[in-house]
Motif scaffolding. Structure first.
Motif, PDB file in Angstrom:
ATOM      1  N   LYS A  72       0.856  -1.195   0.000  1.00 49.57           N
ATOM      2  CA  LYS A  72       0.000   0.000   0.000  1.00 49.57           C
ATOM      3  C   LYS A  72       0.889   1.241   0.000  1.00 49.57           C
ATOM      4  O   LYS A  72       0.646   2.201  -0.729  1.00 49.57           O
ATOM      5  N   LYS A  73       1.905   1.236   0.842  1.00 48.15           N
ATOM      6  CA  LYS A  73       2.908   2.300   0.882  1.00 48.15           C
ATOM      7  C   LYS A  73       4.262   1.658   1.183  1.00 48.15           C
ATOM      8  O   LYS A  73       4.326   0.596   1.797  1.00 48.15           O
TER       9      LYS A  73
ATOM     10  N   MET B 295       5.428   4.430  -5.265  1.00 47.12           N
ATOM     11  CA  MET B 295       5.069   3.087  -5.723  1.00 47.12           C
ATOM     12  C   MET B 295       5.582   2.769  -7.124  1.00 47.12           C
ATOM     13  O   MET B 295       5.719   1.596  -7.475  1.00 47.12           O
ATOM     14  N   ASN B 296       5.881   3.779  -7.942  1.00 55.44           N
ATOM     15  CA  ASN B 296       6.450   3.502  -9.267  1.00 55.44           C
ATOM     16  C   ASN B 296       7.822   2.846  -9.171  1.00 55.44           C
ATOM     17  O   ASN B 296       8.299   2.243 -10.126  1.00 55.44           O
TER      18      ASN B 296
ATOM     19  N   THR C 155      13.647  12.235  -1.802  1.00 58.15           N
ATOM     20  CA  THR C 155      12.510  11.684  -2.537  1.00 58.15           C
ATOM     21  C   THR C 155      12.883  11.281  -3.961  1.00 58.15           C
ATOM     22  O   THR C 155      12.646  10.142  -4.386  1.00 58.15           O
ATOM     23  N   ARG C 156      13.463  12.193  -4.724  1.00 56.99           N
ATOM     24  CA  ARG C 156      13.780  11.865  -6.116  1.00 56.99           C
ATOM     25  C   ARG C 156      14.827  10.751  -6.189  1.00 56.99           C
ATOM     26  O   ARG C 156      14.698   9.810  -6.980  1.00 56.99           O
TER      27      ARG C 156
ATOM     28  N   THR D  27      11.765   1.362 -10.839  1.00 55.62           N
ATOM     29  CA  THR D  27      12.524   0.125 -10.563  1.00 55.62           C
ATOM     30  C   THR D  27      13.519   0.247  -9.417  1.00 55.62           C
ATOM     31  O   THR D  27      14.327  -0.649  -9.199  1.00 55.62           O
ATOM     32  N   PHE D  28      13.464   1.322  -8.626  1.00 53.17           N
ATOM     33  CA  PHE D  28      14.438   1.513  -7.547  1.00 53.17           C
ATOM     34  C   PHE D  28      14.016   0.843  -6.231  1.00 53.17           C
ATOM     35  O   PHE D  28      14.638   1.103  -5.195  1.00 53.17           O
ATOM     36  N   ALA D  29      13.010  -0.032  -6.270  1.00 49.39           N
ATOM     37  CA  ALA D  29      12.625  -0.774  -5.061  1.00 49.39           C
ATOM     38  C   ALA D  29      12.351  -2.243  -5.395  1.00 49.39           C
ATOM     39  O   ALA D  29      11.223  -2.721  -5.255  1.00 49.39           O
ATOM     40  N   PRO D  30      13.353  -3.002  -5.828  1.00 52.56           N
ATOM     41  CA  PRO D  30      13.151  -4.445  -5.995  1.00 52.56           C
ATOM     42  C   PRO D  30      12.717  -5.073  -4.674  1.00 52.56           C
ATOM     43  O   PRO D  30      13.273  -4.759  -3.612  1.00 52.56           O
ATOM     44  N   PHE D  31      11.741  -6.003  -4.739  1.00 56.54           N
ATOM     45  CA  PHE D  31      11.072  -6.515  -3.537  1.00 56.54           C
ATOM     46  C   PHE D  31      10.779  -7.998  -3.727  1.00 56.54           C
ATOM     47  O   PHE D  31      10.193  -8.397  -4.729  1.00 56.54           O
ATOM     48  N   GLY D  32      11.173  -8.835  -2.770  1.00 61.99           N
ATOM     49  CA  GLY D  32      10.870 -10.260  -2.843  1.00 61.99           C
ATOM     50  C   GLY D  32      12.061 -11.085  -2.381  1.00 61.99           C
ATOM     51  O   GLY D  32      12.927 -10.573  -1.672  1.00 61.99           O
TER      52      GLY D  32
END
Length: 262
Positions: free
Chosen positions: A60-61, A94-95, A161-162, A168-173
């Protein structure tokens, strides 16, 4: 506390379809539903080496914590970082979210881009003004996030922030380990092209998961599905197109991404 027996929930793609699942040895069992509500077995499985893992869910965030390993502070003397008196909180938009095996897109014009391997916490029950002693009751599980950062822009913008929120700056998993707490001696390590460049244990964090959850909830209501990246150890460094970044956390697995060019 051990995590070996905990469920590892995942999302994956195989044969042209997306599924929810759970890891069972060298197989992935399809499940209906998700760990936020209810999961039912479907009795269909795939070999783990046949599937492509996706982000385990869409947060969500995305909250994140800066400067949460003491030795990491010494890497940025030119940025005048000192040991914080309370957790340093920022957000990633989220982007920036992407999954395991997705490309981290390196913008050619943005200067130095760094990897940052981090433990990610998924909130299962939201709340406001959560006490530290109650905070882990709000945790659904744990995963891995790479808090990719445009370091030169972080410095020049004088805010984050920027630098933290490029696509793609938050790979998750690759999975969500369903557990309330991770052992203090859980290891976290990052490999760049096969070489270990970050290595620590979770007890080296300045602020614990419980303290971070409590702190955020004092100024913002945490919601089910929020994810918190808890900070990175010493050893951050630059990445470039063609590099392979692997972040491994004991009990969870390995988040692997190849760097491409935007």
């Amino acid at each position: 506390m051990k995590t070996e027996g905990n469920v590892k929930f995942c999302r994956f793609w195989v044969d042209g379809h997306n599924y929810s699942g759970r890891i069972r040895g060298t197989s992935v069992d399809i499940v209906e539903g998700d760990p936020f509500t209810k999961m039912d077995d479907i009795r269909i499985s795939f070999p783990i080496d046949r599937v492509k893992f996706l982000a385990p869910f869409t947060p969500k965030k995305i909250w994140a914590v800066g400067l949460n390993y003491r030795e990491h502070l010494t890497e940025f003397k030119d940025m005048s970082f000192e040991a914080p008196a309370e957790p340093v909180i920022f957000t990633k938009t989220m982007n920036s979210l992407c999954g395991p095996s997705d490309f981290i897109r390196i913008p050619s014009w943005a200067g130095r881009i760094d990897y940052e391997g981090e433990l990610a916490v998924a909130i299962g029950e939201g709340g406001k003004n959560i006490a530290v002693e109650d905070a882990l009751d709000h945790v659904l599980g744990y995963s891995i996030m790479n808090d990719v950062t445009a370091r030169d822009l972080q410095k020049s913008d004088n805010q984050w922030t920027r630098a933290k929120s490029f696509d793609t700056f938050a790979p998750f998993g690759p999975v969500l380990l369903l557990a309330k707490e991770m052992p203090a001696d859980t290891g976290i390590r990052t490999r760049l092209n096969g070489k270990v460049v970050q290595e620590a244990v979770l007890e080296q964090m300045i602020f614990s998961v419980a303290q971070i959850i409590s702190h955020i909830s004092r100024f913002a209501t945490l919601e089910q599905g929020d994810v918190i990246a808890t900070g990175t150890p010493k050893g951050v460094g630059a990445i470039k197109p063609g590099d392979v970044v692997e972040i491994e956390i004991d009990g969870i697995g390995v988040l692997r991404n190849v760097c491409g060019i935007e």
